[in-house]
Scaffold this motif. Structure first.
Motif, short mmCIF file in Angstrom:
data_model
loop_
_atom_site.label_atom_id
_atom_site.label_comp_id
_atom_site.label_asym_id
_atom_site.label_seq_id
_atom_site.Cartn_x
_atom_site.Cartn_y
_atom_site.Cartn_z
N TRP A 48 0.84 -1.19 0.00
CA TRP A 48 0.00 0.00 0.00
C TRP A 48 0.88 1.24 0.00
O TRP A 48 1.80 1.38 0.82
CB TRP A 48 -0.91 0.02 1.21
CG TRP A 48 -2.03 -0.96 1.13
CD1 TRP A 48 -2.26 -1.90 0.16
CD2 TRP A 48 -3.09 -1.11 2.06
NE1 TRP A 48 -3.38 -2.61 0.44
CE2 TRP A 48 -3.92 -2.14 1.61
CE3 TRP A 48 -3.40 -0.48 3.23
CZ2 TRP A 48 -5.05 -2.54 2.28
CZ3 TRP A 48 -4.53 -0.88 3.92
CH2 TRP A 48 -5.34 -1.90 3.44
N TRP A 50 0.25 4.50 0.79
CA TRP A 50 0.17 5.42 1.92
C TRP A 50 0.41 4.75 3.27
O TRP A 50 1.05 5.31 4.14
CB TRP A 50 -1.19 6.11 1.96
CG TRP A 50 -1.42 7.04 0.82
CD1 TRP A 50 -2.25 6.83 -0.25
CD2 TRP A 50 -0.83 8.33 0.61
NE1 TRP A 50 -2.19 7.90 -1.10
CE2 TRP A 50 -1.34 8.85 -0.59
CE3 TRP A 50 0.08 9.10 1.34
CZ2 TRP A 50 -0.96 10.08 -1.10
CZ3 TRP A 50 0.44 10.34 0.84
CH2 TRP A 50 -0.07 10.82 -0.36
N GLU A 51 -0.10 3.56 3.47
CA GLU A 51 -0.17 2.99 4.82
C GLU A 51 0.94 2.01 5.18
O GLU A 51 1.15 1.73 6.35
CB GLU A 51 -1.54 2.36 5.02
CG GLU A 51 -2.63 3.41 4.96
CD GLU A 51 -4.03 2.86 5.07
OE1 GLU A 51 -4.19 1.63 5.02
OE2 GLU A 51 -4.96 3.66 5.21
N ASP A 52 1.65 1.47 4.21
CA ASP A 52 2.73 0.54 4.51
C ASP A 52 4.07 1.28 4.61
O ASP A 52 4.27 2.32 3.98
CB ASP A 52 2.84 -0.54 3.43
CG ASP A 52 1.72 -1.56 3.51
OD1 ASP A 52 1.19 -1.76 4.62
OD2 ASP A 52 1.38 -2.15 2.48
N SER A 59 5.43 5.24 7.55
CA SER A 59 4.56 5.25 6.37
C SER A 59 4.37 6.67 5.86
O SER A 59 4.55 7.65 6.59
CB SER A 59 3.20 4.65 6.74
OG SER A 59 2.52 5.51 7.63
N ALA A 61 1.56 7.90 5.18
CA ALA A 61 0.38 8.42 5.87
C ALA A 61 0.80 9.25 7.08
O ALA A 61 0.18 10.26 7.40
CB ALA A 61 -0.54 7.29 6.29
N ARG A 62 1.85 8.81 7.77
CA ARG A 62 2.35 9.55 8.93
C ARG A 62 3.33 10.65 8.53
O ARG A 62 3.40 11.68 9.19
CB ARG A 62 2.99 8.59 9.91
CG ARG A 62 1.94 7.70 10.57
CD ARG A 62 2.49 6.72 11.56
NE ARG A 62 3.27 7.37 12.59
CZ ARG A 62 4.17 6.72 13.34
NH1 ARG A 62 4.37 5.43 13.17
NH2 ARG A 62 4.85 7.36 14.26
N PRO A 65 0.77 13.77 6.37
CA PRO A 65 -0.63 13.64 6.78
C PRO A 65 -1.60 14.52 5.99
O PRO A 65 -2.75 14.13 5.80
CB PRO A 65 -0.60 14.02 8.26
CG PRO A 65 0.62 14.85 8.42
CD PRO A 65 1.61 14.33 7.43
N TYR A 68 -2.29 12.65 2.79
CA TYR A 68 -3.01 11.41 3.09
C TYR A 68 -4.50 11.69 3.31
O TYR A 68 -5.34 10.93 2.83
CB TYR A 68 -2.40 10.75 4.32
CG TYR A 68 -3.11 9.50 4.77
CD1 TYR A 68 -3.09 8.35 3.99
CD2 TYR A 68 -3.80 9.46 5.98
CE1 TYR A 68 -3.75 7.20 4.39
CE2 TYR A 68 -4.45 8.32 6.39
CZ TYR A 68 -4.41 7.19 5.60
OH TYR A 68 -5.06 6.06 6.00
N ARG A 69 -4.81 12.77 3.99
CA ARG A 69 -6.22 13.12 4.22
C ARG A 69 -6.93 13.50 2.92
O ARG A 69 -8.14 13.38 2.82
CB ARG A 69 -6.32 14.27 5.22
CG ARG A 69 -6.20 13.80 6.63
CD ARG A 69 -6.44 14.91 7.62
NE ARG A 69 -5.21 15.02 8.40
CZ ARG A 69 -4.60 16.14 8.71
NH1 ARG A 69 -5.08 17.29 8.34
NH2 ARG A 69 -3.50 16.12 9.39
N PRO A 74 -7.20 5.85 0.34
CA PRO A 74 -5.94 5.71 1.08
C PRO A 74 -5.33 4.31 1.02
O PRO A 74 -4.16 4.15 1.31
CB PRO A 74 -6.33 6.07 2.51
CG PRO A 74 -7.78 5.81 2.59
CD PRO A 74 -8.34 6.04 1.23
N ASP A 75 -6.10 3.31 0.63
CA ASP A 75 -5.57 1.94 0.59
C ASP A 75 -5.34 1.49 -0.86
O ASP A 75 -5.93 0.51 -1.30
CB ASP A 75 -6.47 0.99 1.35
CG ASP A 75 -7.91 1.02 0.87
OD1 ASP A 75 -8.25 1.87 0.04
OD2 ASP A 75 -8.70 0.18 1.33
#
Length: 178
Positions: A48, A50-52, A59, A61-62, A65, A68-69, A74-75
């Motif tokens: 993924w 964004w999340e991996d 990631s 996502a972090r 942010p 990501y929003r 997102p997946d």
């Protein structure tokens, strides 16, 4: 398979079960175990974007942010975000709206991080970060959680696993202590 989510890759924490089923306790360790895995990207189909954790230590996502929003989905896999597998890759982040100045700055930072990324025809794989070989071992994980003060262990844990008794007895005593 027990505890597999719909995308077929990771286990999720199981909150139901009975005392004779070890899977409930094992699945509760997954969030701790997953912190020490990262991905080696091949074709980007199963990782993924964004999340991996696949590039760097955390990631996207972090790390990013704001972007990501704004991601419509997102997946998504890396291959879905990469418009071409040829270098240089062009990226389609599929954001839900145009960016403001702060978000545009974050996008610029993300593009700098992604500058050297390339995909190949080999499949994606997981890497265990606690050993140089990249292969998971119970010993390396056990050594890591022994050193981690946030993981509660009962006082005799070292003596229990080194005791000269059958494994069934060790496991029973460990389960009893938990």
């Amino acid at each position: 398979m027990y505890g597999i989510q719909s995308y077929g890759r990771d286990s999720y924490v199981v909150y139901w079960g009975n005392c004779r089923s070890p899977w409930k306790s094992i699945s509760r360790l997954y969030p701790l175990v997953s912190n020490y895995f990262s991905f080696k990207v091949g074709n980007g189909l199963t990782v993924w974007f964004w999340e991996d954790v696949w590039l760097g230590d955390i990631s996207f996502a972090r790390s990013f942010p704001l972007l990501y929003r704004l991601a419509r989905s997102p997946d998504v896999s890396i291959a879905s975000v990469a418009c071409s597998s040829m270098a240089p890759i062009s990226w389609n982040f599929d954001l839900i709206r145009n960016l403001n100045d702060k978000e545009a700055g974050e996008l610029g930072s993300l593009l700098v991080v992604l500058e050297g990324v390339s995909l190949s025809s080999s499949p994606d794989s997981r890497v265990w970060n606690l050993v140089s070989s990249g292969v998971f071992s119970c010993k390396s994980f056990f050594d890591k959680i022994i050193d981690n003060p946030s993981v509660p262990l009962f006082p005799f844990h070292k003596k229990l696993w080194k005791a000269d008794v059958p494994h069934k007895v060790k496991f029973f005593m460990w389960s009893l202590a938990q």
